[in-house]
Design a protein around this motif. Structure first.
Motif, mmCIF file in Angstrom:
data_model
loop_
_atom_site.group_PDB
_atom_site.id
_atom_site.type_symbol
_atom_site.label_atom_id
_atom_site.label_comp_id
_atom_site.label_asym_id
_atom_site.label_seq_id
_atom_site.Cartn_x
_atom_site.Cartn_y
_atom_site.Cartn_z
ATOM 1 N N SER A 63 4.310 4.041 -4.414
ATOM 2 C CA SER A 63 4.092 5.477 -4.256
ATOM 3 C C SER A 63 2.705 5.822 -3.703
ATOM 4 O O SER A 63 2.474 6.963 -3.309
ATOM 5 C CB SER A 63 4.295 6.186 -5.598
ATOM 6 N N VAL A 64 1.799 4.851 -3.645
ATOM 7 C CA VAL A 64 0.444 5.147 -3.178
ATOM 8 C C VAL A 64 0.068 4.363 -1.922
ATOM 9 O O VAL A 64 -1.027 4.568 -1.372
ATOM 10 C CB VAL A 64 -0.614 4.886 -4.275
ATOM 11 N N LYS A 65 0.930 3.478 -1.468
ATOM 12 C CA LYS A 65 0.617 2.675 -0.284
ATOM 13 C C LYS A 65 0.331 3.570 0.914
ATOM 14 O O LYS A 65 1.062 4.525 1.181
ATOM 15 C CB LYS A 65 1.778 1.732 0.029
ATOM 16 N N GLY A 66 -0.748 3.256 1.620
ATOM 17 C CA GLY A 66 -1.127 4.027 2.790
ATOM 18 C C GLY A 66 -1.994 5.232 2.467
ATOM 19 O O GLY A 66 -2.561 5.847 3.388
ATOM 20 N N ARG A 67 -2.110 5.588 1.184
ATOM 21 C CA ARG A 67 -2.935 6.744 0.798
ATOM 22 C C ARG A 67 -4.122 6.343 -0.079
ATOM 23 O O ARG A 67 -5.186 6.955 -0.004
ATOM 24 C CB ARG A 67 -2.084 7.763 0.037
ATOM 25 N N PHE A 68 -3.946 5.351 -0.922
ATOM 26 C CA PHE A 68 -4.998 4.911 -1.843
ATOM 27 C C PHE A 68 -5.553 3.571 -1.385
ATOM 28 O O PHE A 68 -4.847 2.758 -0.784
ATOM 29 C CB PHE A 68 -4.443 4.749 -3.254
ATOM 30 N N SER A 69 -6.822 3.333 -1.739
ATOM 31 C CA SER A 69 -7.463 2.078 -1.391
ATOM 32 C C SER A 69 -8.321 1.614 -2.568
ATOM 33 O O SER A 69 -9.145 2.380 -3.081
ATOM 34 C CB SER A 69 -8.322 2.259 -0.145
ATOM 35 N N ILE A 70 -8.141 0.362 -2.981
ATOM 36 C CA ILE A 70 -8.928 -0.202 -4.072
ATOM 37 C C ILE A 70 -9.967 -1.145 -3.490
ATOM 38 O O ILE A 70 -9.717 -1.843 -2.501
ATOM 39 C CB ILE A 70 -8.020 -0.934 -5.092
#
Length: 123
Positions: A63-70
């Protein structure tokens, strides 16, 4: 023993960005993976992202791929979660977690947890 302290949560409008930080203390342990999970009211804790001790292995929830970065700054003992294009469904308490060895994506496999930081995304 690992201690984790989250910061950076807050209120943001949909489409906006936030950057969370997790300050960790690993007490001399090695090969510790840190991860972010989130939990919305009435829902199970959901995997967001994880990063290995070296930073070479990273995993994201669908659900967060492409929007969040760790990312990790080992000199500062801090793991970051950059959250972009936020949606109301991203609202919840975000927890930092740690485990020694591996990069799992299920909450039950993590041994240490922070207190959490609230993220609220308004529509």
């Amino acid at each position: 023993q690992v201690t984790l302290v989250e910061s950076g949560g807050g209120l943001v409008q949909a489409g906006g960005s936030l950057k969370l930080a997790c300050l960790y203390s690993e007490s001399g342990l090695t090969w510790v993976t840190e991860a972010w999970f989130r939990q919305a009211p009435g829902k199970d804790r959901e995997f967001v992202a994880a990063i290995s001790s070296t930073g070479r292995t990273i995993d994201y929830g669908n659900s967060v791929k492409g929007r969040f970065s760790i990312s990790r700054d080992s000199a500062q003992n801090t793991v970051y979660l950059q959250m972009n294009s936020l949606k109301p469904d991203d609202t919840g308490v975000y927890y930092c977690a740690a485990v020694q060895n591996g990069v799992p994506n299920t909450a039950g496999e993590y041994d240490w947890w922070g207190q959490g930081t609230q993220v609220t995304v308004s529509s």
